[in-house]
Design a protein around this motif. Structure first.
Motif, PDB file in Angstrom:
ATOM      1  N   UNK A  46      -6.719  -8.252  -6.529  1.00 56.56           N
ATOM      2  CA  UNK A  46      -6.037  -8.591  -5.282  1.00 56.56           C
ATOM      3  C   UNK A  46      -4.530  -8.615  -5.464  1.00 56.56           C
ATOM      4  N   UNK A  49      -3.528  -4.832  -5.333  1.00 58.71           N
ATOM      5  CA  UNK A  49      -3.493  -4.199  -4.013  1.00 58.71           C
ATOM      6  C   UNK A  49      -2.601  -4.963  -3.048  1.00 58.71           C
ATOM      7  N   UNK A  51      -2.895  -8.137  -1.846  1.00 62.04           N
ATOM      8  CA  UNK A  51      -3.454  -9.179  -0.983  1.00 62.04           C
ATOM      9  C   UNK A  51      -2.945 -10.551  -1.428  1.00 62.04           C
ATOM     10  N   UNK A  71       1.111  -4.923   1.028  1.00 64.98           N
ATOM     11  CA  UNK A  71      -0.141  -4.183   0.926  1.00 64.98           C
ATOM     12  C   UNK A  71      -0.132  -2.826   1.633  1.00 64.98           C
ATOM     13  N   UNK A  72       0.371  -2.849   2.862  1.00 61.34           N
ATOM     14  CA  UNK A  72       0.293  -1.657   3.712  1.00 61.34           C
ATOM     15  C   UNK A  72       1.014  -0.466   3.108  1.00 61.34           C
ATOM     16  N   UNK A  76      -3.094   1.850  -1.796  1.00 59.17           N
ATOM     17  CA  UNK A  76      -4.173   1.538  -2.718  1.00 59.17           C
ATOM     18  C   UNK A  76      -5.459   1.476  -1.905  1.00 59.17           C
ATOM     19  N   UNK A  78      -9.214   0.145  -1.553  1.00 63.51           N
ATOM     20  CA  UNK A  78      -9.999  -0.944  -2.124  1.00 63.51           C
ATOM     21  C   UNK A  78     -11.417  -0.895  -1.571  1.00 63.51           C
ATOM     22  N   UNK A  80     -14.372  -3.438  -1.344  1.00 64.90           N
ATOM     23  CA  UNK A  80     -14.649  -4.850  -1.572  1.00 64.90           C
ATOM     24  C   UNK A  80     -16.102  -5.043  -1.956  1.00 64.90           C
ATOM     25  N   UNK A  84     -16.944  -4.979   3.360  1.00 62.61           N
ATOM     26  CA  UNK A  84     -15.967  -5.247   4.413  1.00 62.61           C
ATOM     27  C   UNK A  84     -15.808  -4.086   5.382  1.00 62.61           C
TER      28      UNK A  84
END
Ligand SMILES: Nc1ncnc2c1ncn2[C@@H]1O[C@H](COP(=O)(O)OP(=O)(O)OP(=O)(O)O)[C@@H](O)[C@H]1O
Ligand SMILES: [Mg+2]
Lengths: 358, 275
Positions: A46, A49, A51, A71-72, A76, A78, A80, A84
């Motif tokens: 996290x 990436x 978060x 993050x945006x 990357x 991800x 989950x 998700x």
């Protein structure tokens, strides 16, 4: 793309999850983060990436410092652990979402989505909502969504945890194939050592927020640098014998038995406690360094048979052998240890490097 | 239906006890369109005379039923929209953002919700008068919306709490802004809550009586509840048939909404309780 994590530190309030961790990945490499539950694997992902904000340290993607990049803007992908997926969108819309956010035009989106759907073999499921997909199919949709915008880095958080054994095997090779095909740098979080060993170029074993060893699966297995790593890798697991170093070899704890490890150098001085790690494949009837015990457990594993042998001092050694050895529960056996395969550890669990005297 | 469980005794008991209620409702409606001879309950003719308020010009000094209905509609809709927009954003903030004094806000919401409206009414009256919104629809709408908000925020927080946070994180890593994530990914998950809360707020606005009665009693801002009340309090011309007809007229939208949306209304109990 190269990833470099320098002196990463993460705290939640007063809880320090990761003290000081450094890790670097070559471009196109797939690394497994392996470790027991709660050791900080997901936390590390996290942070990479974006978060979680890093409490301390630095994160580089290639030459770019992304420590403070949101993050945006990290690009990357991800996957989950629970996938998700967006429940109100069908598979197509799920996969197309990152592209829609980037405002790519409809034609391009359609083309990219169908390409990536073909890559993960879900072309015919595009109309379905996540609730109408099986676990394996959801996972592929999640993978497709992570891959569709061609991220620089792919992070997978226990992506196979919810799958049945057969699907898991299938997905393992599929993920690896896609990763190699796209040449993406990837980190796979898992606590399944078989998964880590079979899918990744290198493994980082974590314990309590720290990387205890980082090397190739083969090397990790043969040359663990601590008792923790040795016991973490290998199925069935390694067995340990406690003892004390004497002039003649190693005196096993609470027993008369003496393992004459004379051919080894690098043993600590007499009187020091020592732990010997013996993997099941190195405890076999034909080896010369005999120990005697009673078979206390037999487990049939298809092609092979797993025996637990309880020694007179109560320690248990494991042996894995071909079917048809003709041994039964309760038999007294005298099997041998492959002397130069023994892994020795000191009282603190650190590896003692021994070798045959030349 | 569970087959081990005999349902007919329950149905019978419920049926018997609800007969008087059903009769009363039926009779109320029948009575507004019929005439009965004195001393009898059996109608002997049809008359829409008591519904004449719908098409006849109102008595001097009284608002027309249609302007009152329009007022009621505006009142219910606008206060619902205001309550919804604050609940949707505020509930999200309380559920997801690390606000300072979050516990204090949550506790405050419950206290506010539990606080009886009537005890506030004098203070509200004074405030409205001071800012010049007394006896206006806008003023009473603001008050109504404000009083709906604590309940709404609380309910919406419960719905937001059930949305897995990974969905939002996935949205962020997919490149969406926090606002887009809320708008495109989170709001659809709490759709049942929005519908239920919207209906509740609308019904509550539609049937509101005490606030408009005290804060906007004038003819221009009158709503149906107040109109109905003014019919009984007008002792020069007591007309029970008309009173009943207005009552039925007032209740029709409510009944329709319950029939159309009762499944959605159940959601507020099903979905909003976790948290
Ligand atoms: N938001 C948080 N607040 C406080 N502590 C947290 C938070 N997130 C994680 N932790 C703690 O950090 C530690 C590491 O958590 P993490 O989720 O990284 O473990 P993990 O290695 O992924 O474990 P698992 O294999 O079970 O997923 C745990 O002890 C956990 O309790
Ligand atoms: Mg985890």
């Amino acid at each position: 793309m190269r990833i470099e994590l320098k002196n990463f530190k993460k705290t939640f309030g007063d809880i320090t999850v990761i003290e000081d961790m450094s890790l670097s990945l070559e471009s196109g490499e797939m690394l497994a983060l392996l470790g027991p539950s709660g050791c900080g694997k997901s936390t590390t992902l996290f942070a990479i990436c974006g978060i979680h904000r890093m409490t301390g340290g630095q994160l580089l993607f290639g030459d770019r410092d992304v420590t403070l990049v949101p993050s945006q803007q990290r690009n990357v992908g991800v996957v989950f652990q629970n996938y998700a997926l967006y429940p109100h969108m069908n598979a197509y819309e799920n996969i197309a979402f990152p592209l829609m956010i980037r405002k790519e035009d409809r034609k391009t989106i359609e083309k990219k989505v169908s390409e990536i759907a073909a890559l993960v073999h879900i072309g015919e499921l595009m109309e379905r909502k996540p609730a109408q997909l099986s676990g394996g199919q959801q996972q592929r949709v999640a993978l497709a969504r992570a891959l569709v915008r061609e991220p620089d880095i792919l992070l997978l958080d226990e992506p196979l945890a919810n799958l049945d054994a057969k699907l898991r095997l299938e997905m393992r090779s599929e993920i690896r194939r896609i990763q190699q095909q796209t040449g993406i740098t990837a980190i796979l979080v898992t606590h399944d050592q078989v998964e880590a060993m079979s899918m990744c170029d290198r493994i980082a074993i974590m314990n309590k927020g720290d990387i205890v060893q980082l090397s190739s699966p083969q090397d990790m297995y043969q040359n663990p640098n601590s008792e923790f790593v040795a016991s973490f890798l290998g199925n069935p697991p390694i067995a340990f014998l406690d003892g004390v170093v004497t002039d003649g070899g190693v005196q096993l704890a609470s027993s008369e038995a003496l393992l004459p490890l004379r051919g080894q150098h690098g043993l600590p001085s007499s009187g020091m406690p020592i732990r010997l790690g013996i993997r099941p494949e190195h405890f076999q009837p034909e080896n010369p360094l005999k120990v005697t015990g009673r078979i206390s457990f037999v487990e049939t594993q298809g092609r092979e048979e797993l025996y637990d042998v309880t020694l007179s001092n109560g320690s248990v050694l494991r042996s894995i052998q071909r079917q048809g050895g003709g041994y039964h529960l309760g038999d007294e056996v005298s099997w041998g240890i492959a002397e130069n395969q023994i892994l020795a550890f000191d009282a603190s669990g650190a590896r003692l490097h021994m070798g045959a005297l030349a | 239906m569970n087959t081990n469980f005999k349902s007919w005794p329950i149905l019978l008991a419920l049926g018997l006890t609800s007969v008087p209620l059903v009769t009363m409702y039926a009779y109320m409606i029948i009575d507004t369109v019929t005439v009965s001879p004195p001393g009898s309950f059996i109608p002997n003719g049809i008359s829409f005379g008591s519904w004449s308020f719908l098409w006849e010009a109102p008595a001097p000094g009284r608002p027309s039923i249609w302007s009152v209905t329009l007022n009621t509609f505006i009142f219910a809709c606008v206060s619902t929209l205001m309550a919804l927009s604050v609940s949707l954003t505020g509930g999200y903030a309380l559920s997801r953002l690390h606000l300072p004094f979050r516990g204090f806000f949550l506790g405050g919401l419950i206290v506010l919700h539990a606080f009886p409206t009537i005890t506030l009414i004098i203070a509200i009256f004074l405030i409205l008068q001071m800012v010049g919104l007394y006896d206006t629809l806008a003023g009473v709408i603001l008050v109504k919306a404000a009083l709906e908000i604590p309940f709404g925020v609380w309910i919406m927080k419960g719905f937001y709490d059930t949305v897995p946070w990974e969905i939002e994180m996935a949205g962020l890593t997919d490149g969406a802004t926090r606002f887009t994530v809320w708008r495109k990914l989170v709001l659809p998950q709490v759709q049942p809550g929005i519908t239920a809360l919207g209906i509740f707020a609308f019904l509550s606005g539609w049937s509101e009586f005490i606030l408009p009665q005290v804060l906007a009693p004038g003819a221009d801002a009158q709503v149906l509840g107040v109109y109905l009340q003014s019919l009984i309090s007008d002792d020069t011309s007591m007309d029970f048939a008309k009173f009943k007809s207005v009552g039925v007229f007032y209740a029709i939208p409510v009944i329709l909404i319950y029939i159309l949306f009762n499944k959605h209304l159940m959601n507020i109990y099903g979905g909003g309780t976790k948290g």
